[in-house]
Design a protein around this motif. Structure first.
Motif, PDB file in Angstrom:
ATOM      1  N   TRP A 133       0.911  -1.232  -0.312  1.00  0.00           N
ATOM      2  CA  TRP A 133      -0.323   0.486   0.048  1.00  0.00           C
ATOM      3  C   TRP A 133       0.602   1.447   0.086  1.00  0.00           C
ATOM      4  CZ3 TRP A 133      -4.970   0.672  -1.291  1.00  0.00           C
ATOM      5  CH2 TRP A 133      -5.279   2.375  -1.562  1.00  0.00           C
ATOM      6  N   ASP A 134       0.614   2.436  -0.904  1.00  0.00           N
ATOM      7  CA  ASP A 134       1.125   4.102  -0.992  1.00  0.00           C
ATOM      8  C   ASP A 134       0.967   4.411   0.435  1.00  0.00           C
ATOM      9  OD1 ASP A 134       2.634   5.763  -1.037  1.00  0.00           O
ATOM     10  OD2 ASP A 134       2.213   6.183  -3.366  1.00  0.00           O
ATOM     11  N   TRP A 135       1.726   4.759   1.628  1.00  0.00           N
ATOM     12  CA  TRP A 135       0.231   5.745   2.398  1.00  0.00           C
ATOM     13  C   TRP A 135       0.592   6.923   2.133  1.00  0.00           C
ATOM     14  CZ3 TRP A 135      -1.688   3.288   5.811  1.00  0.00           C
ATOM     15  CH2 TRP A 135      -2.000   2.032   6.282  1.00  0.00           C
ATOM     16  N   GLY A 136       1.167   7.946   0.743  1.00  0.00           N
ATOM     17  CA  GLY A 136       1.452   8.571   0.301  1.00  0.00           C
ATOM     18  C   GLY A 136       2.871   9.204   0.212  1.00  0.00           C
ATOM     19  N   PHE A 137       2.560   9.689  -1.034  1.00  0.00           N
ATOM     20  CA  PHE A 137       4.028  10.012  -1.895  1.00  0.00           C
ATOM     21  C   PHE A 137       5.174   9.054  -1.777  1.00  0.00           C
ATOM     22  CE2 PHE A 137       3.255  13.832   0.939  1.00  0.00           C
ATOM     23  CZ  PHE A 137       2.774  15.155  -0.024  1.00  0.00           C
ATOM     24  N   GLY A 138       4.244   7.697  -2.127  1.00  0.00           N
ATOM     25  CA  GLY A 138       5.786   6.578  -2.673  1.00  0.00           C
ATOM     26  C   GLY A 138       6.015   5.920  -1.434  1.00  0.00           C
ATOM     27  N   ASP A 139       5.122   6.396  -0.422  1.00  0.00           N
ATOM     28  CA  ASP A 139       6.018   4.998   0.205  1.00  0.00           C
ATOM     29  C   ASP A 139       4.510   4.408   0.723  1.00  0.00           C
ATOM     30  OD1 ASP A 139       7.033   4.662   3.102  1.00  0.00           O
ATOM     31  OD2 ASP A 139       5.571   5.738   4.519  1.00  0.00           O
ATOM     32  N   LYS A 176      -6.780  17.062   4.259  1.00  0.00           N
ATOM     33  CA  LYS A 176      -8.349  17.075   4.868  1.00  0.00           C
ATOM     34  C   LYS A 176      -8.594  15.092   3.796  1.00  0.00           C
ATOM     35  CE  LYS A 176     -12.504  18.836   5.376  1.00  0.00           C
ATOM     36  NZ  LYS A 176     -11.940  18.841   7.268  1.00  0.00           N
ATOM     37  N   GLY A 177      -9.235  14.287   5.262  1.00  0.00           N
ATOM     38  CA  GLY A 177      -9.755  12.843   4.644  1.00  0.00           C
ATOM     39  C   GLY A 177      -8.309  11.960   4.418  1.00  0.00           C
ATOM     40  N   GLY A 178      -7.463  12.558   4.268  1.00  0.00           N
ATOM     41  CA  GLY A 178      -6.439  11.564   4.792  1.00  0.00           C
ATOM     42  C   GLY A 178      -5.220  11.095   5.010  1.00  0.00           C
TER      43      GLY A 178
END
Length: 274
Positions: free
Chosen positions: A88-94, A224-226
């Motif tokens: 899973w990508d938690w954000g920005f490719g993490d 927001k919401g993330g």
């Protein structure tokens, strides 16, 4: 949906039916042979536009519970065996795999279970599991590989430490060669911390908002919401979100006109504080 099926109902079907085709059929238990009607063609509209990609909700849950909940991990994998390899990508490719989650948490039972079900072992799982010869083989094959960071920028040494006494030999080996520990932290003054916090807006929609807050000793970046992303300070009000060292989040301005710019690597967002 017009036929009255809620997302919750669809998720129940998705878990119960490991393979649902566009016409609402499930293959036999062996993966071949006679097909068994499951939903019927009149329910073909229940098939997601993302099919045959697995439901994002299940993938995210799988990686989440792989940090701490062995029973739920087993339930999900028994229903959909391929979830043992979920990422899973938690954000920005993490990106984080289910095994990666168990590894940095030092959760040996979950890690060992996932590997028996087809999860791909890695340098990070080997470090946590205390597999010294495997770690040494990685280093021999690829010098300086110990400098690679895991999910959320967690270093290799931390994975070995999470493994406890069974990983002591790996921990001591990594300490002896250097480069496997966390990068030095550039301190952020209290004035800058207070000066950068706030709500930043980049559009008119309700979710086109970024909240910058102070949590657990550092700044946290949340759309927001993330999911919130801790920020690593590089100096001069420049940061990167954990797990994404190539991304730059830069703040410029003063108390009245603070602007945030996000580069990944080109400029993808400019937001102004309310």
């Amino acid at each position: 949906m017009s036929n009255g099926w809620s997302r919750r109902n669809w998720m129940k079907v998705a878990v119960a039916a490991p393979w649902v085709g566009a016409r609402g059929w499930r293959l036999g238990e062996s993966g071949h042979g006679d097909a068994v009607p499951l939903l019927g063609s009149e329910h073909a509209d229940l098939v997601s536009d993302a099919f045959p990609t697995q439901p994002a909700e299940l993938v995210r849950e799988m990686v989440t519970v792989a940090h701490f909940n062995l029973n739920r991990v087993k339930e999900l994998v028994e229903a959909r065996p391929s979830l043992a390899k979920a990422s899973w990508d938690w954000g920005f490719g993490d990106w984080e795999s289910a095994l990666g989650a168990a590894s940095h948490m030092g959760n040996r039972p979950i890690a060992e279970y996932l590997i028996t079900k087809g999860a791909r072992p890695s340098l990070f799982s080997a470090a946590m599991l205390g597999q010294l010869e495997v770690v040494k083989a990685f280093l021999a094959a690829q010098p300086d590989v110990q400098r690679i960071r895991g999910p959320h920028s967690i270093p290799l040494l931390a994975h070995a430490k999470a493994g406890g006494e069974q990983s002591r030999a790996v921990f001591e080996f990594l300490q002896s060669i250097g480069g496997a520990d966390a990068d030095p932290i550039v301190p952020l003054s209290e004035a800058d911390t207070n000066g950068l916090k706030g709500t930043y807006v980049f559009g008119i929609a309700a979710n086109q908002v970024i909240d910058v807050t102070f949590e657990r000793g550092g700044l946290n970046w949340t759309r927001k919401g993330g999911m919130g992303r801790p920020l690593v300070h590089l100096g001069e009000r420049a940061f990167y979100p954990v797990g994404a060292p190539s991304v730059r989040i830069q703040f410029a301005g003063d108390e009245k006109t603070m602007v945030m710019t996000v580069n990944d690597p080109e400029t993808v967002l400019v937001a102004r504080r309310k």
